[in-house]
Design a protein around this motif. Structure first.
Motif, PDB file in Angstrom:
ATOM      1  N   SER A   1      -8.168  -1.078  -1.163  1.00 23.47           N
ATOM      2  CA  SER A   1      -8.007  -0.684   0.230  1.00 23.47           C
ATOM      3  C   SER A   1      -7.566   0.765   0.344  1.00 23.47           C
ATOM      4  O   SER A   1      -8.067   1.520   1.185  1.00 23.47           O
ATOM      5  CB  SER A   1      -6.983  -1.589   0.919  1.00 23.47           C
ATOM      6  OG  SER A   1      -6.707  -1.157   2.233  1.00 23.47           O
ATOM      7  N   VAL A   2      -6.629   1.173  -0.529  1.00 25.64           N
ATOM      8  CA  VAL A   2      -6.103   2.545  -0.490  1.00 25.64           C
ATOM      9  C   VAL A   2      -7.065   3.527  -1.142  1.00 25.64           C
ATOM     10  O   VAL A   2      -7.261   4.648  -0.649  1.00 25.64           O
ATOM     11  CB  VAL A   2      -4.727   2.602  -1.191  1.00 25.64           C
ATOM     12  CG1 VAL A   2      -4.222   4.048  -1.290  1.00 25.64           C
ATOM     13  CG2 VAL A   2      -3.717   1.752  -0.445  1.00 25.64           C
ATOM     14  N   ALA A   3      -7.663   3.124  -2.254  1.00 25.14           N
ATOM     15  CA  ALA A   3      -8.519   4.038  -3.031  1.00 25.14           C
ATOM     16  C   ALA A   3      -9.763   3.290  -3.498  1.00 25.14           C
ATOM     17  O   ALA A   3      -9.854   2.907  -4.670  1.00 25.14           O
ATOM     18  CB  ALA A   3      -7.744   4.601  -4.216  1.00 25.14           C
TER      19      ALA A   3
ATOM     20  N   LEU B   1       1.707   2.166  -3.522  1.00 26.36           N
ATOM     21  CA  LEU B   1       0.530   2.711  -4.212  1.00 26.36           C
ATOM     22  C   LEU B   1       0.239   4.134  -3.766  1.00 26.36           C
ATOM     23  O   LEU B   1      -0.172   4.979  -4.579  1.00 26.36           O
ATOM     24  CB  LEU B   1      -0.684   1.823  -3.963  1.00 26.36           C
ATOM     25  CG  LEU B   1      -0.611   0.396  -4.539  1.00 26.36           C
ATOM     26  CD1 LEU B   1      -1.797  -0.426  -4.070  1.00 26.36           C
ATOM     27  CD2 LEU B   1      -0.552   0.439  -6.052  1.00 26.36           C
ATOM     28  N   ARG B   2       0.463   4.418  -2.503  1.00 29.87           N
ATOM     29  CA  ARG B   2       0.258   5.793  -2.029  1.00 29.87           C
ATOM     30  C   ARG B   2       1.266   6.743  -2.666  1.00 29.87           C
ATOM     31  O   ARG B   2       0.934   7.899  -2.943  1.00 29.87           O
ATOM     32  CB  ARG B   2       0.362   5.840  -0.506  1.00 29.87           C
ATOM     33  CG  ARG B   2      -0.835   5.215   0.211  1.00 29.87           C
ATOM     34  CD  ARG B   2      -0.826   5.543   1.695  1.00 29.87           C
ATOM     35  NE  ARG B   2      -2.007   5.003   2.356  1.00 29.87           N
ATOM     36  CZ  ARG B   2      -2.028   3.826   2.976  1.00 29.87           C
ATOM     37  NH1 ARG B   2      -0.916   3.095   3.024  1.00 29.87           N
ATOM     38  NH2 ARG B   2      -3.140   3.392   3.549  1.00 29.87           N
TER      39      ARG B   2
ATOM     40  N   ALA C   1      -5.082  -4.326  -2.698  1.00 25.17           N
ATOM     41  CA  ALA C   1      -4.382  -3.191  -2.102  1.00 25.17           C
ATOM     42  C   ALA C   1      -4.911  -1.876  -2.663  1.00 25.17           C
ATOM     43  O   ALA C   1      -5.086  -0.901  -1.927  1.00 25.17           O
ATOM     44  CB  ALA C   1      -2.877  -3.312  -2.360  1.00 25.17           C
TER      45      ALA C   1
ATOM     46  N   ASN D   1      -0.045   7.913  -5.728  1.00 26.05           N
ATOM     47  CA  ASN D   1      -1.245   8.719  -5.513  1.00 26.05           C
ATOM     48  C   ASN D   1      -2.453   8.114  -6.231  1.00 26.05           C
ATOM     49  O   ASN D   1      -3.181   8.797  -6.967  1.00 26.05           O
ATOM     50  CB  ASN D   1      -1.010  10.158  -5.997  1.00 26.05           C
ATOM     51  CG  ASN D   1      -2.007  11.124  -5.415  1.00 26.05           C
ATOM     52  OD1 ASN D   1      -2.702  10.822  -4.450  1.00 26.05           O
ATOM     53  ND2 ASN D   1      -2.112  12.312  -6.008  1.00 26.05           N
TER      54      ASN D   1
ATOM     55  N   GLY E   1      -5.181   7.329  -5.074  1.00 26.15           N
ATOM     56  CA  GLY E   1      -6.440   7.893  -4.610  1.00 26.15           C
ATOM     57  C   GLY E   1      -6.947   9.027  -5.470  1.00 26.15           C
ATOM     58  O   GLY E   1      -8.153   9.293  -5.511  1.00 26.15           O
TER      59      GLY E   1
ATOM     60  N   GLU F   1       0.819  -1.217   0.000  1.00 25.80           N
ATOM     61  CA  GLU F   1       0.000   0.000   0.000  1.00 25.80           C
ATOM     62  C   GLU F   1       0.849   1.262   0.000  1.00 25.80           C
ATOM     63  O   GLU F   1       0.464   2.267  -0.590  1.00 25.80           O
ATOM     64  CB  GLU F   1      -0.946  -0.010   1.212  1.00 25.80           C
ATOM     65  CG  GLU F   1      -2.003  -1.101   1.136  1.00 25.80           C
ATOM     66  CD  GLU F   1      -2.980  -1.035   2.295  1.00 25.80           C
ATOM     67  OE1 GLU F   1      -2.886  -0.072   3.092  1.00 25.80           O
ATOM     68  OE2 GLU F   1      -3.834  -1.946   2.412  1.00 25.80           O
ATOM     69  N   ASN F   2       2.019   1.243   0.670  1.00 23.66           N
ATOM     70  CA  ASN F   2       2.850   2.452   0.702  1.00 23.66           C
ATOM     71  C   ASN F   2       3.375   2.808  -0.682  1.00 23.66           C
ATOM     72  O   ASN F   2       3.538   3.993  -1.013  1.00 23.66           O
ATOM     73  CB  ASN F   2       4.008   2.282   1.688  1.00 23.66           C
ATOM     74  CG  ASN F   2       4.968   1.169   1.271  1.00 23.66           C
ATOM     75  OD1 ASN F   2       4.543   0.114   0.798  1.00 23.66           O
ATOM     76  ND2 ASN F   2       6.247   1.388   1.454  1.00 23.66           N
TER      77      ASN F   2
END
Length: 345
Positions: free
Chosen positions: A181-183, A142-143, A178, A146, A148, A139-140
């Motif tokens: 979960s994040v977006a 994917l963050r 993932a 960005n 989201g 997830e980090n």
């Protein structure tokens, strides 16, 4: 007679001297002042050089980190492509052919080497391509891409970083989980190699699932029975063809009207042939599952949904489609049209 008569004059003179401007409007007159000026000049040159070098190094380091895929992306409305494989370039070419080069920013998330990514950028000259290096099932990572704020996330079977394609579908499933979960609100499309894994992606609420080679047998059999079929499909799907399959919005005035009117409008105004009508999956509210009087238990469940940031409105999994609709069928609100038309620049 002293020309530097206060702190303000001294500060002004020091800045002008260090910056090597040398206006000469304020100068030291005494011997002590001139000795101090010599040290200020020598020290000022070094100080200015150090400040300039520090600022430059910050920008250079940031640029190096971006090229290595270590910097976080701050884009919005971009397309994220997770994974890379020998046919990924084909996906990028088709994507740019549909939306136009330079009209949307691409972000690649994989474990390619910087030189390999630079080769991709050179091949697609004129298209802004950012790079995030890392394992996109985390997830980090994917963050950092960005996701989201992305327009869409495309997950490809991944062979970057020397990975084997034998377990590519497992990574695709983990990646889509993932991403959701994040977006959870970002549109997601994924490709799998084994059709048996489609159900796993659908359970993960992936918006579009493509199975590689799924229609090959059907096309081959059709070409054997109906000569010319492969050329017809090439004329619609090939990037070199002057025609393409496209989705277009239906003008509001056609809602509730017969399909025949829309078909004639598209043919006359856009030179397009109507193929199908498609409607977004119907949404339902999680609160519809609760009782109407909203008991204490219902309120507790709703509050837990909100605390977990679970959307109360959930979109269905499958689009509703009407292929080759009849002339007298009525157009429904929210439908869009798939047409065959000339390719636009």
């Amino acid at each position: 007679q002293a020309e530097i008569r206060g702190f303000g004059d001294a500060l002004w003179w020091a800045i002008v001297t260090i910056a090597t401007v040398g206006y000469g409007d304020v100068v030291p007159k005494t011997a002590a002042g001139r000795i101090l000026a010599v040290f200020t000049m020598l020290g000022g040159v070094g100080l200015l050089s150090m400040v300039t070098a520090t600022i430059a190094s910050v920008f250079v380091e940031r640029r190096i980190r971006e090229e290595r895929g270590l910097e976080a992306v701050k884009l919005k409305g971009h397309v994220v492509v997770c994974g890379w494989n020998p046919w990924a370039d084909e996906t990028i070419d088709a994507l740019l052919a549909q939306i136009g080069t330079g009209r949307v920013k691409l972000v690649l998330v994989n474990e390619l080497l910087p030189d390999e990514v630079e080769g991709i950028r050179q091949k697609h000259d004129g298209q802004e391509i950012d790079f995030v290096r890392g394992n996109y099932v985390h997830e980090n990572v994917l963050r950092r891409a960005n996701v989201g704020s992305a327009l869409v996330v495309i997950v490809l079977p991944d062979s970057s970083g020397g990975r084997s394609m034998e377990r590519a579908d497992e990574r695709t499933i983990l990646a889509t989980l993932a991403v959701k979960s994040v977006a959870p609100g970002t549109r997601t499309c994924a490709e799998v190699l084994d059709g048996a894994n489609r159900a796993h992606l659908e359970r993960a609420n992936v918006d579009e699932v493509i199975v590689r080679g799924e229609r090959t047998g059907l096309v081959l059999a059709g070409a054997a029975i109906f000569p010319g079929l492969s050329e017809v499909l090439d004329g619609i799907l090939s990037l070199e063809s002057e025609h393409c399959l496209a989705r277009v919005d239906i003008p509001e005035r056609f809602v509730g009207r017969p399909v025949g009117e829309l078909r004639r409008f598209l043919a006359q105004e856009q030179g397009a042939l109507l193929v199908a009508l498609v409607r977004e999956p119907p949404a339902f509210r999680l609160t519809d599952l609760l009782s109407h009087d909203m008991s204490a238990i219902d309120q507790f469940i709703k509050r837990k949904f909100e605390e977990a940031e679970v959307p109360l409105v959930v979109k269905g999994k499958r689009h509703q489609t009407r292929v080759n609709p009849g002339e007298d069928e009525l157009i429904e609100r929210g439908e869009a049209a798939f047409v065959i038309r000339r390719r636009r620049d």
